[in-house]
Scaffold this motif. Structure first.
Motif, short mmCIF file in Angstrom:
data_model
loop_
_atom_site.label_atom_id
_atom_site.label_comp_id
_atom_site.label_asym_id
_atom_site.label_seq_id
_atom_site.Cartn_x
_atom_site.Cartn_y
_atom_site.Cartn_z
N GLU A 238 -2.65 -55.91 -24.37
CA GLU A 238 -4.06 -55.54 -24.44
C GLU A 238 -4.52 -55.68 -25.89
OE1 GLU A 238 -6.24 -54.74 -22.18
OE2 GLU A 238 -4.93 -54.67 -20.42
N THR A 239 -5.77 -56.09 -26.08
CA THR A 239 -6.29 -56.27 -27.43
C THR A 239 -7.06 -55.05 -27.93
OG1 THR A 239 -8.26 -57.33 -26.49
CG2 THR A 239 -6.45 -58.77 -27.18
N THR A 240 -7.44 -54.15 -27.01
CA THR A 240 -8.18 -52.95 -27.41
C THR A 240 -7.32 -51.71 -27.18
OG1 THR A 240 -9.19 -52.86 -25.20
CG2 THR A 240 -10.43 -53.95 -26.94
N ASP A 241 -7.38 -50.80 -28.14
CA ASP A 241 -6.61 -49.56 -28.04
C ASP A 241 -7.32 -48.58 -27.12
OD1 ASP A 241 -4.63 -47.76 -28.48
OD2 ASP A 241 -4.84 -47.67 -30.65
N TRP A 242 -6.69 -47.46 -26.84
CA TRP A 242 -7.27 -46.47 -25.92
C TRP A 242 -8.19 -45.52 -26.64
CZ3 TRP A 242 -3.01 -42.42 -24.28
CH2 TRP A 242 -2.48 -41.82 -25.42
N ASP A 243 -8.98 -44.79 -25.86
CA ASP A 243 -9.81 -43.71 -26.35
C ASP A 243 -9.71 -42.59 -25.32
OD1 ASP A 243 -11.65 -41.95 -27.32
OD2 ASP A 243 -13.38 -43.29 -27.21
N VAL A 244 -9.02 -41.51 -25.68
CA VAL A 244 -8.78 -40.40 -24.74
C VAL A 244 -9.60 -39.18 -25.09
CG1 VAL A 244 -6.48 -41.15 -24.03
CG2 VAL A 244 -6.73 -39.78 -26.09
N THR A 245 -10.70 -39.37 -25.81
CA THR A 245 -11.53 -38.25 -26.22
C THR A 245 -12.08 -37.49 -25.01
OG1 THR A 245 -12.20 -39.49 -28.19
CG2 THR A 245 -13.52 -37.56 -27.61
N ASP B 294 -11.81 -32.98 -21.06
CA ASP B 294 -11.72 -32.48 -19.68
C ASP B 294 -10.49 -31.60 -19.49
OD1 ASP B 294 -14.01 -33.82 -19.02
OD2 ASP B 294 -12.99 -35.56 -18.16
N ILE B 295 -9.35 -32.04 -20.03
CA ILE B 295 -8.12 -31.26 -19.88
C ILE B 295 -8.24 -29.92 -20.59
CG2 ILE B 295 -5.66 -31.17 -20.46
CD1 ILE B 295 -5.59 -34.20 -20.08
N ASN B 296 -8.85 -29.92 -21.78
CA ASN B 296 -9.06 -28.66 -22.49
C ASN B 296 -9.92 -27.70 -21.68
OD1 ASN B 296 -7.78 -28.32 -25.08
ND2 ASN B 296 -8.84 -30.17 -25.73
N ASN B 297 -10.93 -28.23 -21.01
CA ASN B 297 -11.78 -27.38 -20.16
C ASN B 297 -10.97 -26.78 -19.01
OD1 ASN B 297 -14.08 -27.72 -21.67
ND2 ASN B 297 -14.87 -29.42 -20.44
N TYR B 298 -10.11 -27.59 -18.41
CA TYR B 298 -9.25 -27.07 -17.33
C TYR B 298 -8.30 -26.01 -17.87
CZ TYR B 298 -10.80 -30.96 -14.35
OH TYR B 298 -11.55 -31.84 -13.61
N LEU B 299 -7.73 -26.27 -19.05
CA LEU B 299 -6.82 -25.29 -19.66
C LEU B 299 -7.52 -23.97 -19.91
CD1 LEU B 299 -4.92 -27.59 -22.21
CD2 LEU B 299 -3.93 -26.46 -20.22
N GLY C 185 -6.09 -23.75 -24.96
CA GLY C 185 -6.63 -25.09 -25.19
C GLY C 185 -6.03 -25.74 -26.42
N HIS C 186 -6.54 -26.98 -26.72
CA HIS C 186 -6.05 -27.77 -27.86
C HIS C 186 -7.23 -28.24 -28.69
CE1 HIS C 186 -1.73 -28.40 -26.93
NE2 HIS C 186 -2.14 -28.08 -25.71
N PRO C 187 -6.99 -28.59 -29.97
CA PRO C 187 -8.06 -29.18 -30.79
C PRO C 187 -8.50 -30.50 -30.19
CG PRO C 187 -6.19 -28.50 -32.15
CD PRO C 187 -5.75 -28.37 -30.73
N ALA C 188 -9.80 -30.79 -30.31
CA ALA C 188 -10.34 -32.02 -29.72
C ALA C 188 -9.93 -33.25 -30.51
CB ALA C 188 -11.87 -31.94 -29.67
N HIS C 189 -9.90 -34.40 -29.82
CA HIS C 189 -9.49 -35.65 -30.48
C HIS C 189 -10.60 -36.26 -31.34
CE1 HIS C 189 -5.84 -35.69 -28.21
NE2 HIS C 189 -5.53 -36.90 -28.64
N HIS C 190 -11.85 -35.88 -31.10
CA HIS C 190 -12.90 -36.62 -31.79
C HIS C 190 -12.99 -36.29 -33.27
CE1 HIS C 190 -14.85 -32.86 -30.30
NE2 HIS C 190 -15.38 -32.88 -31.51
N ASP C 191 -12.31 -35.25 -33.72
CA ASP C 191 -12.29 -34.93 -35.15
C ASP C 191 -11.20 -35.70 -35.88
OD1 ASP C 191 -13.01 -31.51 -34.34
OD2 ASP C 191 -14.38 -33.11 -34.96
#
Length: 636
Positions: A113-120, A125-130, A137-143
């Protein structure tokens, strides 16, 4: 760090990525089983183990972003493992998407694949479920800030928070112990706070200090592999003990690079050609019984080698069926339809090279069944089976069916049918084939699932490239069935070598019933304008091979006649000479030749000349068509 250490780490990474592909296939399988059983605890535990393994091993080889995301997913699965009743369809969908994200990351790391992932979004969503389930919960990825290897990490917690997290998380301790055992090093909890390059440097330094260990990275890698094999054996024995015979088979399994298998297959193909050339020389020395016996033994050995090599390329359709099950689930939820998905024959094996080609056609037809076939609820059957030397894949639904009159009218409107042609002139299957023409669609509205008329034509093209065909049957109000009829392999074919007008042709052996002498056949012309001849207790159509290929329009009685059976339709093909029964290695042909009626592939013959492989389905259509047109001209 030395080059050798870099090479060792890279080999570990490649091995992990290969293992991750297998783990992620299990991930999807466990989730799909989860929705089919009332006892969810076992499947959740299996899923948790996959996430835990991904987290620990990805961390060990320096893929820290994957490890961080797997850690978040593992926290949610830890809660669900303790209380499976917390599972909801929304959580299952999110976790399935997490599996897709892992696959994207693995493909990216493997260079596919030429593009990497973005799991923000997934992390959010997982943090909300947690949080909803009582976890901190966990710190968000967007920071996150990009790391040196362009991998995005979660926002960095304080040193104190790291220490507390490590102490409270038994999973990290287990992962750390696993890393030390696998690599033969002694990393501590403090090392986990270092960057991945620093950790790799520590590993290299510790290994350099161990003088009693071989320095060669290949030997070290073998030690890791041996240890992993022992772990797998122990896990298999603990989870599902097997009998002694199957244990021996499991121990004998070896992973081989797919390119090596392809290379062996090509060499076997060349060996088959060389054997055919040798056969011509042996014919000249029929009195040499030792030579003849030696050749017979060689022929038997080559055939066995060919069969075994083909077997190496064959894989079960289980993973393909899992993708299909997932697709039906996702589309049915999106369209708010209650679909029961039934599958049969997932253990049927097919050439590895064909599985990837089949994925998109199958998924498209299944989406069509959900969108167009089923109105609000119904059943979709996906079935694979061996029929003769073919693989038949059936996609059947009990939905609304296809309106043949509507399809015929649309085809007429699009100029695909001559205005003089009546609906009664075409068979039902011939009418339904129009829905596989480019741009053809009877959908009244376009959705993001289907309706644009740009899917089934790709299905037909892909299947025909594999020397297969698509049959369609449908009953209005009762349902539709698509059948993909494919060869077991696209590499080697057994056939009948014949000559016509100086050129060589190969007919598939299974389509030829027998060969008759032309001067012993009685010809007639039936009321419909077909050239026919008496065959046993019936009469069947006849045409020369040259006529069916468009090389000659003249009717003539050939020296020999092949009696053909194509899907229950019997007819005769006139040829000049029968040469031999052969095995040929199929070669691709020019696209212009491919689109010509009657030719599907080419091959190199024993004398070094070129032979053309006959598409018997097209020849069957041509026999009927050419007969009618020729006799109309004579009547005029």
């Amino acid at each position: 760090m030395s080059i050798d250490d870099d090479g060792f780490l890279e080999e570990l990474r490649q091995e992990f990525l290969a293992e991750a592909c297998s783990l992620l296939e299990q991930w999807e399988e466990y989730f799909l089983k989860l929705e089919e059983t009332d006892d969810k605890a076992e499947q959740v535990t299996n899923i948790f183990r996959v996430a835990h393994c991904l987290k620990g091993t990805s961390s060990a080889v320096g893929y820290s972003e994957m490890a961080a995301f797997a850690h978040i997913v593992e926290d949610l699965l830890q809660i669900l493992k303790k209380d499976p009743s917390c599972l909801t369809p929304e959580i299952v969908t999110t976790l399935l998407k997490c599996g897709d994200a892992f696959k994207v990351k693995v493909a990216f790391l493997m260079g596919k694949e030429t593009t990497d992932w973005d799991v923000t979004v997934l992390s959010f969503d997982i943090n909300n479920y947690l949080l909803a389930l009582g976890h901190s919960g966990h710190p968000a990825h967007h920071d996150a800030a990009p790391a040196q290897d362009q991998e995005l990490m979660p926002s960095e917690p304080s040193e104190e928070a790291k220490a507390k997290s490590i102490e409270s998380d038994e999973g990290w301790k287990e992962a750390l112990a696993d890393v030390n055992q696998r690599l033969g090093v002694n990393l501590t909890e403090e090392h986990l706070q270092l960057s991945e390059d620093e950790i790799a440097k520590v590993i290299a330094e510790q290994k350099a200090e161990q003088e009693h260990r071989p320095a060669a990275p290949v030997i070290q890698l073998e030690q890791v592999r041996e240890h992993k094999e022992e772990e797998k054996k122990a896990a298999t024995a603990a989870v599902a003990p097997k009998d002694a015979a199957s244990s021996k088979v499991a121990n004998a399994t070896v992973k081989v690079d797919a390119h090596k298998i392809d290379k062996i297959m090509n060499l076997v193909g060349e060996l088959v050609i060389n054997k055919s050339q040798l056969a011509n020389r042996v014919e000249q020395y029929r009195d040499d019984h030792i030579l003849e016996a030696t050749y017979s033994l060689l022929e038997k050995t080559i055939r066995e080698l060919q069969d075994e090599t083909l077997g190496m390329r064959m894989i079960s359709m289980k993973n393909l069926f899992l993708k299909c099950q997932r697709a039906v689930r996702d589309v049915s939820i999106k369209l708010n339809k209650n679909i029961e998905f039934v599958q049969s024959g997932e253990d049927v094996e097919i050439d590895r090279s064909m599985v990837e080609l089949l994925t998109d056609p199958l998924l498209h037809m299944l989406r069509n069944s959900v969108d167009h076939g089923i109105e609000s609820q119904g059943t979709i059957l996906l079935k694979a089976e061996h029929i003769g030397s073919k693989i038949v894949l059936s996609i059947k639904d009990n939905g609304r069916g296809i309106n043949a009159e509507k399809v015929f009218g649309k085809a007429m409107q699009n100029g695909l049918i001559s205005p003089s042609v009546k609906m009664s002139d075409l068979t039902e299957n011939e009418i339904f084939q129009f829905i596989m023409m480019p741009g053809f669609s009877t959908a009244e509205k376009i959705t993001d699932v289907s309706g644009r008329g740009v899917g089934l034509d790709v299905v037909k093209t892909t299947v025909e490239k594999m020397n297969g065909k698509v049959d369609i049957s449908s009953q209005l109000g009762k349902g539709t069935c698509f059948k993909l009829i494919l060869p077991l392999t696209t590499s080697i074919q057994e056939g009948i070598h014949v000559k016509s007008n100086g050129s060589s042709y190969i007919f598939p052996t299974e389509k030829v019933l027998e060969i008759l002498s032309g001067d012993k056949v009685s010809f007639i012309t039936d009321p419909n304008g077909l050239n026919m001849f008496k065959y046993r207790e019936t009469v069947i159509p006849y045409a020369t091979l040259d006529a069916t290929l468009g090389l000659s329009a003249d009717f003539k009685i050939s020296k020999m006649i092949l009696i053909m059976d194509v899907d229950g339709k019997y007819f005769g093909i006139g040829i000049d000479e029968f040469v031999a029964q052969v095995h040929v290695v199929l070669k691709p042909i020019n696209e212009i030749v491919r689109t010509s009626t009657g030719i599907s592939a080419s091959c190199i013959l024993s004398h070094g000349g070129i032979g053309f492989v006959i598409d018997t389905d097209e020849v069957c259509k041509s026999v009927l068509k050419n007969n009618k047109e020729h006799n109309r001209q004579l009547a005029a």
